[in-house]
Design a protein around this motif. Structure first.
Motif, mmCIF file in Angstrom:
data_model
loop_
_atom_site.group_PDB
_atom_site.id
_atom_site.type_symbol
_atom_site.label_atom_id
_atom_site.label_comp_id
_atom_site.label_asym_id
_atom_site.label_seq_id
_atom_site.Cartn_x
_atom_site.Cartn_y
_atom_site.Cartn_z
ATOM 1 N N ASN A 148 7.626 7.586 -8.116
ATOM 2 C CA ASN A 148 6.706 7.292 -7.030
ATOM 3 C C ASN A 148 6.927 5.835 -6.649
ATOM 4 O O ASN A 148 7.558 5.073 -7.385
ATOM 5 C CB ASN A 148 5.249 7.586 -7.404
ATOM 6 N N VAL A 149 6.440 5.462 -5.462
ATOM 7 C CA VAL A 149 6.640 4.104 -4.982
ATOM 8 C C VAL A 149 5.399 3.609 -4.262
ATOM 9 O O VAL A 149 4.710 4.396 -3.603
ATOM 10 C CB VAL A 149 7.890 4.002 -4.072
ATOM 11 N N SER A 150 5.127 2.340 -4.429
ATOM 12 C CA SER A 150 4.067 1.656 -3.704
ATOM 13 C C SER A 150 4.722 0.467 -3.008
ATOM 14 O O SER A 150 5.345 -0.379 -3.661
ATOM 15 C CB SER A 150 2.981 1.184 -4.673
ATOM 16 N N ILE A 151 4.595 0.416 -1.679
ATOM 17 C CA ILE A 151 5.232 -0.618 -0.874
ATOM 18 C C ILE A 151 4.142 -1.313 -0.066
ATOM 19 O O ILE A 151 3.360 -0.645 0.616
ATOM 20 C CB ILE A 151 6.282 -0.008 0.078
ATOM 21 N N THR A 152 4.095 -2.638 -0.132
ATOM 22 C CA THR A 152 3.060 -3.393 0.575
ATOM 23 C C THR A 152 3.690 -4.525 1.378
ATOM 24 O O THR A 152 4.492 -5.298 0.844
ATOM 25 C CB THR A 152 2.042 -3.999 -0.417
ATOM 26 N N TRP A 153 3.312 -4.607 2.651
ATOM 27 C CA TRP A 153 3.713 -5.733 3.496
ATOM 28 C C TRP A 153 2.593 -6.749 3.439
ATOM 29 O O TRP A 153 1.530 -6.546 4.011
ATOM 30 C CB TRP A 153 3.972 -5.256 4.913
ATOM 31 N N ALA A 154 2.820 -7.830 2.708
ATOM 32 C CA ALA A 154 1.852 -8.914 2.592
ATOM 33 C C ALA A 154 2.155 -9.911 3.711
ATOM 34 O O ALA A 154 3.124 -10.660 3.643
ATOM 35 C CB ALA A 154 1.949 -9.565 1.221
ATOM 36 N N LYS A 155 1.327 -9.896 4.725
ATOM 37 C CA LYS A 155 1.593 -10.663 5.949
ATOM 38 C C LYS A 155 1.298 -12.148 5.805
ATOM 39 O O LYS A 155 1.871 -12.957 6.520
ATOM 40 C CB LYS A 155 0.747 -10.109 7.099
#
Length: 186
Positions: A148-155
């Motif tokens: 599984n994967v968790s991807i976050t764009w921290a702006k």
């Protein structure tokens, strides 16, 4: 029947009884752990698991299609797996991409939303993270591989600028081949 034949038969029966008792004892000690997991862990060499998760991560990076981003050098690592940390392990591969403008990172997230399903991923979440920053998040499960994967764009990361962080994890525990010392792998 001679005494020797009687002795041999008796020792044979006691050997069978002993074997049955040993199997039952092993099951009582080990089967409960498998019941907690709900499955029998696959036997997988740690180096094979490490290569596999790196390949999965590499395909995610390719799907982002970012030009010129800096990828963190974190490698795939072995972690303990409950309920049997002495005999089971999971793989984790955290990494991130930074050094490109937010507009590029946004395009990378959109590329992932569009391309991950074609790479065997089922997206389970696409939207704001449950955090104060409300960063954009993608969560997905691979349909064929145990990841599984968790991807976050921290702006708005104060220290180092914006980035996309990726956490690829094995969704199941693995059992190393007999004789592997997991303490040497952690």
């Amino acid at each position: 029947m001679t005494d020797r034949v009687r002795e041999t038969r008796a020792s044979g029966r006691s050997g069978v009884v002993l074997a049955v008792l040993v199997i039952l004892a092993l099951c009582v000690m080990g089967c409960g752990k498998m019941d907690e997991l709900g499955y029998e862990p696959e036997v997988r060499d740690v180096d094979v698991a490490r290569r596999d998760i790196k390949e999965v991560s590499s395909r995610i990076l390719d799907a982002m299609a970012l030009e010129g981003g800096k990828v963190t050098p974190y490698g795939a690592r072995v972690s303990i797996c409950e309920p049997d940390p002495e005999h089971l392990y999971v793989m984790r591969h955290p990494w991130s991409v930074s050094g490109v403008p937010n507009a590029e990172l946004e395009r990378g997230m959109e590329n992932l939303r569009e391309r991950l399903p074609g790479l065997g991923w089922r997206i389970t979440k696409y939207g704001e993270a449950n955090s104060k920053a409300k960063d954009l998040e993608i969560r997905a499960e691979h349909t064929e591989k145990p990841y599984n994967v968790s991807i976050t764009w921290a702006k708005n990361v104060a220290a180092g600028g914006s980035l996309i962080s990726v956490h690829v994890n094995s969704a199941v525990c693995f059992r190393p081949p007999e004789g592997t010392d997991l303490n040497e792998e952690y």
